[in-house]
Write a protein that holds these residues in place. Structure first.
Motif, PDB file in Angstrom:
ATOM      1  N   UNK A   1       0.837  -1.209   0.000  1.00 40.64           N
ATOM      2  CA  UNK A   1       0.000   0.000   0.000  1.00 40.64           C
ATOM      3  C   UNK A   1       0.870   1.255   0.000  1.00 40.64           C
ATOM      4  N   UNK A   2       1.960   1.225   0.734  1.00 40.05           N
ATOM      5  CA  UNK A   2       2.877   2.367   0.752  1.00 40.05           C
ATOM      6  C   UNK A   2       3.505   2.587  -0.622  1.00 40.05           C
ATOM      7  N   UNK A   3       3.871   1.488  -1.295  1.00 39.52           N
ATOM      8  CA  UNK A   3       4.478   1.614  -2.606  1.00 39.52           C
ATOM      9  C   UNK A   3       3.481   2.113  -3.641  1.00 39.52           C
ATOM     10  N   UNK A   4       2.227   1.693  -3.517  1.00 39.23           N
ATOM     11  CA  UNK A   4       1.193   2.209  -4.423  1.00 39.23           C
ATOM     12  C   UNK A   4       1.021   3.709  -4.228  1.00 39.23           C
ATOM     13  N   UNK A   5       1.045   4.152  -2.966  1.00 42.47           N
ATOM     14  CA  UNK A   5       0.945   5.585  -2.689  1.00 42.47           C
ATOM     15  C   UNK A   5       2.107   6.354  -3.297  1.00 42.47           C
TER      16      UNK A   5
END
Length: 242
Positions: free
Chosen positions: A164-168
């Motif tokens: 999720x952090x990488x998608x952000x």
């Protein structure tokens, strides 16, 4: 090509600790009659050979070997999980497929594994290409966090939070979903995942650089946190690589 990779039965090569799953994609001789040395891809920790499919799609002139390392994908789940063990598996694949000269492309831990293979088989490895890789173990702070994670037990939540952090940060959601599927949370034991991950981050592969005599290339992303640019620069210097 992804569909073909998933639905076709994997070639099984006997390794030192069990059978290894390998997908072999042959070149289109009609499009390119020139014969190139094959390329063997080594994936990062917790992914599978399938992660290389988008790259392999662009290399139709080459014979491409996509390996699932031990403890991953369709290969056996037996340890130990040291760089030397992963490298022994790669050597078994090279011998099992009767490859002559081979180029090895490795990402993250796969880059260290590629160096270990090149050092052990200097007459067979034509070049090493390391992506987002480092020869050094992670710093003590990172290893402490990983140890705490190992004791916490929430493997799925940790990976979900990371993705999720990488998608952000801009990673396409489809790529994140593909990565999560490859992690294999539905069939790999959480303790196995923890063990492999901690072993990978704690591994010191610097001594393998001494045995690498073939040309080497190192590429590191500007925002890579697990293998930061400075570590990539030191790896390149150790390998006399651009």
């Amino acid at each position: 090509m992804i569909e073909a990779y998933e639905t076709s039965p994997a070639m099984r090569i006997r390794g030192p600790a069990g059978f290894l799953a390998v997908a072999v994609l042959d070149p289109d001789r009609r499009a390119s009659p020139t014969l190139h040395a094959p390329v063997l891809f080594v994936h990062p920790v917790n992914l599978t050979g399938r992660c290389w499919v988008p790259v392999a799609r662009l290399m139709g002139d080459y014979r491409r070997i996509l390996l699932d390392s031990r403890g991953h994908g369709r290969s056996h789940m037996n340890g130990p999980f040291r760089i030397a063990d992963f490298a022994a598996d790669v050597r078994a694949v090279i011998e099992g497929l009767a490859l002559g000269t081979v180029h090895i492309v490795g990402a993250s831990l796969g880059g260290s594994i590629a160096c270990a293979v090149a050092g052990a088989m200097p007459d067979r490895v034509g070049s090493v290409f390391a992506l987002g890789a480092s020869l050094e173990p992670a710093d003590s702070e990172t290893l402490t966090r990983l140890d705490q994670w190992q004791k916490a037990g929430a493997v799925g939540q940790i990976f979900d939070a990371f993705l999720e952090r990488e998608v952000a940060r801009g990673l396409p959601p489809s790529v994140a979903a593909e990565a999560r599927q490859q992690i294999g949370l539905d069939y790999r034991n959480p303790e196995l995942i923890k063990s492999i991950t901690l072993s990978a981050f704690a591994a010191d592969a610097r001594h393998y650089a001494n045995g690498v005599t073939c040309p080497a290339h190192v590429i590191t992303g500007e925002f890579d946190e697990s293998c930061p640019p400075a570590a990539g620069e030191r790896m390149a210097a150790a390998l006399n690589a651009p």
